[in-house]
Design a protein around this motif. Structure first.
Motif, short mmCIF file in Angstrom:
data_model
loop_
_atom_site.label_atom_id
_atom_site.label_comp_id
_atom_site.label_asym_id
_atom_site.label_seq_id
_atom_site.Cartn_x
_atom_site.Cartn_y
_atom_site.Cartn_z
N GLU A 37 19.26 28.54 59.16
CA GLU A 37 18.15 28.52 58.18
C GLU A 37 18.24 29.73 56.91
N PRO A 38 18.10 28.96 55.60
CA PRO A 38 18.12 30.16 54.67
C PRO A 38 17.15 30.80 54.63
N ILE A 39 17.35 32.21 53.89
CA ILE A 39 16.55 33.32 53.88
C ILE A 39 15.96 33.23 52.33
N SER A 40 16.22 32.38 51.40
CA SER A 40 15.55 32.47 50.28
C SER A 40 15.65 30.99 49.39
N SER A 41 15.03 30.87 48.52
CA SER A 41 15.07 29.52 48.03
C SER A 41 16.30 29.36 47.19
N ALA A 83 21.00 25.65 47.75
CA ALA A 83 22.61 25.74 47.93
C ALA A 83 23.04 25.13 49.14
N SER A 84 22.32 24.83 49.83
CA SER A 84 22.40 24.34 51.32
C SER A 84 22.84 22.79 51.44
N PRO A 85 23.54 22.36 52.49
CA PRO A 85 23.80 21.01 52.56
C PRO A 85 22.47 20.23 52.69
N THR A 110 8.10 44.60 41.31
CA THR A 110 8.97 43.95 42.02
C THR A 110 8.28 42.89 42.53
N VAL A 111 8.65 41.69 42.00
CA VAL A 111 7.99 40.30 42.37
C VAL A 111 8.93 39.90 43.69
N ILE A 112 8.12 39.45 44.77
CA ILE A 112 8.69 38.76 45.97
C ILE A 112 8.25 37.38 46.05
#
Length: 55
Positions: A10-14, A19-21, A53-55
């Motif tokens: 599972e991706p950890i960022s947008s 970029a994932s399948p 720092t924007v999260i």
């Protein structure tokens, strides 16, 4: 369930999600979430404070 699905991380960022399948599913999910926040008036886009720092 396909074997590749078991190995899917599972991706950890947008950025990783897009970029994932499974980018289309992630994009649809993110759009639904944002629409829900706006519809329920629980979210407002505001300028970021200086030197933050924007999260």
């Amino acid at each position: 369930m396909q074997t590749l699905d078991l190995l899917y991380k599972e991706p950890i960022s947008s950025k990783e999600a897009i970029a994932s399948p499974h980018a289309e599913q992630w994009r649809n999910g993110m759009n639904k979430e944002i629409a829900s926040l706006k519809e329920n008036n629980t979210w407002t886009l505001v300028p970021a404070p200086r030197n933050s720092t924007v999260i």
